[in-house]
Design an enzyme around this catalytic site. Structure first.
Site, PDB file in Angstrom:
ATOM      1  N   GLU A   1     -26.843 -41.718  40.767  1.00  0.00           N
ATOM      2  CA  GLU A   1     -25.660 -42.575  40.902  1.00  0.00           C
ATOM      3  C   GLU A   1     -24.646 -41.937  41.857  1.00  0.00           C
ATOM      4  O   GLU A   1     -24.051 -42.614  42.703  1.00  0.00           O
ATOM      5  CB  GLU A   1     -25.023 -42.816  39.532  1.00  0.00           C
ATOM      6  CG  GLU A   1     -23.865 -43.794  39.613  1.00  0.00           C
ATOM      7  CD  GLU A   1     -23.116 -43.933  38.296  1.00  0.00           C
ATOM      8  OE1 GLU A   1     -23.755 -44.040  37.235  1.00  0.00           O
ATOM      9  OE2 GLU A   1     -21.871 -43.920  38.337  1.00  0.00           O
TER      10      GLU A   1
ATOM     11  N   CYS B   1     -25.494 -51.784  38.257  1.00  0.00           N
ATOM     12  CA  CYS B   1     -24.496 -52.232  37.282  1.00  0.00           C
ATOM     13  C   CYS B   1     -23.178 -52.542  37.996  1.00  0.00           C
ATOM     14  O   CYS B   1     -22.728 -51.768  38.849  1.00  0.00           O
ATOM     15  CB  CYS B   1     -24.278 -51.136  36.246  1.00  0.00           C
ATOM     16  SG  CYS B   1     -22.995 -51.567  35.078  1.00  0.00           S
TER      17      CYS B   1
HETATM   18  S1  SF4 Z   1     -23.220 -46.994  31.163  1.00  0.00           S
HETATM   19 FE1  SF4 Z   1     -23.790 -47.340  33.324  1.00  0.00          FE
HETATM   20  S2  SF4 Z   1     -25.187 -49.070  33.252  1.00  0.00           S
HETATM   21 FE2  SF4 Z   1     -24.099 -49.048  31.299  1.00  0.00          FE
HETATM   22  S3  SF4 Z   1     -22.370 -50.461  31.559  1.00  0.00           S
HETATM   23 FE3  SF4 Z   1     -21.680 -48.372  32.057  1.00  0.00          FE
HETATM   24  S4  SF4 Z   1     -21.942 -48.132  34.273  1.00  0.00           S
HETATM   25 FE4  SF4 Z   1     -23.131 -49.897  33.606  1.00  0.00          FE
END
Ligand code: SF4
Length: 401
Positions: free
Chosen positions: A187, A157
């Site tokens: 993560e 992401c």
């Molecule tokens: S919750 Fe995680 S995957 Fe979803 S937009 Fe936020 S950082 Fe990105």
């Protein structure tokens, strides 16, 4: 290792992809069929409320699939279409949702297994396609896959990449990254792999311990024992806490990340004074919008007069757990489930209380008229939420019949 140079060289390689493959339209259709729900759309259209019989559902105004997760799942589907014959692997669950991961298995996408805490990449061969999940992968893993000459599809992401960039900036200016997160979460493992020096703090209580050490010193051995596994090799608290930068696991409780940042800033201000503050403290806004929106919607939801709350999401999903924390803080009986199947009957529900093992609770569904708050984590498809709501309607209707 120069992680920045490595990422740059990876991104320039023909074997690396971080955008889709042009099959967006087909994939969007499939994903709609598999993950969307008419019931949820109806509830949205009715101002996030729906009454049926003696049950009123209050749905959070922001819940479920975030765009980062939707993007990652769509890219995985596209990858299968684009490479119909190649062997495809994922370095981890693409997101923390059992039904999505099961669907990928059915599409013949393999998951790298973990043996005694270590991922077994021996199954991956040269030319195989490997998908990196939404929460990213460590530099070591990326290097290994590059060396194996794999095709890498990176669904990390962009919000997570933003945190990595912050860590790169800390490193460049010789700051230690203080990461608000869970040290074993994928993560955070990935984020810390970009740092030279880091310390992972789980919560405000741990951050207070650190700031007390910064101001007053303390027992170094006790410090290192308290944060075992949560710091970089050779970490020395007396030396490595002089200059700190803040980073976060994107799914942590936003208010806590902010409080930790503020606490460290004030500590450095107290210790070094305003003129030197910038030489000792560094912070960028890396709190993900989606996490923030879901938490804010939950804070609105708990203002309603609720009989109980259902929080839906993978049991290892951080952002789901944080939603449940909010319900608990507001003294609302709450049940964290990962699918409608956990709702066994009118008498019993199988769920995971905060910080405990999965358990079965009896007498969970009150008699008579009830109001039920419903929310779900960023990796939960609408369909899973709809199934849980339908189940509650059914059980309450059968009590009347
Ligand atoms: S919750 Fe995680 S995957 Fe979803 S937009 Fe936020 S950082 Fe990105």
């Amino acid at each position: 290792m120069d992680t920045k140079a490595f990422k740059r060289s990876l991104q320039q390689s023909d074997n690396y992809h971080r955008k889709g493959f042009g099959h967006e339209a087909e994939v969007a259709g499939t994903m709609n069929t598999e993950y969307q729900s008419n019931l949820i759309q109806t509830i949205r259209d009715r101002n996030y409320r729906l009454q049926r019989g003696n049950v009123t559902i209050f749905l959070a105004e922001a819940f479920g699939f975030c765009w980062g997760v939707e993007r990652a799942v769509a890219m995985a589907y596209e990858t299968r279409q684009h490479f119909p014959k190649e062997r495809i692997w994922i370095t981890n669950e693409i997101i923390h949702n059992p039904s999505v991961n099961q669907r990928l298995r059915e599409m013949n996408v393999g998951f790298i297994s973990v043996i005694e805490g270590v991922k077994d990449f021996s199954v991956v061969g040269s030319g195989d396609v490997v998908i990196l999940p939404a929460f990213g992968a460590s530099v070591t893993e990326m290097q290994l896959l590059k060396d194996k000459n794999c095709t890498i599809v990176d669904t990390t992401c962009p919000w997570v990449s933003k945190v990595w960039n912050s860590v790169e900036k800390h490193k460049k200016r010789n700051y230690t990254s203080i990461i608000h997160g869970k040290y074993a979460h994928e993560e955070t493992v990935a984020t810390s792999s970009f740092a030279d020096r880091y310390l992972v703090v789980l919560n405000l209580e741990q951050a207070k311990y650190v700031t007390n050490y910064i101001l007053n010193g303390g027992d170094k051995d006790e410090f290192l024992a308290k944060f075992a596994n949560a710091y970089s090799a050779g970490f020395a608290p007396d030396r490595d806490l002089e200059r700190v930068g803040i980073a976060n696991q994107t799914t942590m409780l936003k208010s806590e990340t902010e409080a930790i940042g503020k606490l460290l800033e004030q500590t450095m201000l107290q210790k070094y004074g305003p003129t030197e503050l910038n030489d000792h403290f560094m912070s960028f806004n890396t709190i993900c919008d989606a996490t923030q929106e879901r938490q804010d919607a939950m804070l609105d939801l708990v203002k309603e007069d609720l009989s109980l709350m259902i929080v839906i999401g993978g049991f290892n999903s951080s952002n789901t757990t944080h939603l449940q924390e909010i319900a608990i803080e507001h003294n609302i009986p709450s049940y964290h489930i990962d699918s409608a199947e956990r709702i066994i009957s009118r008498q019993s529900i199988e769920h995971k209380p905060l910080g405990q093992e999965i358990t079965v609770t009896d007498h969970w569904l009150p008699e008579g008229k009830i109001t039920v708050g419903v929310t779900s984590g960023a990796s939960t498809p609408d369909k899973v939420v709809a199934d849980a709501i339908e189940k509650i309607f059914e059980l309450k209707a059968s009590a009347i019949a």
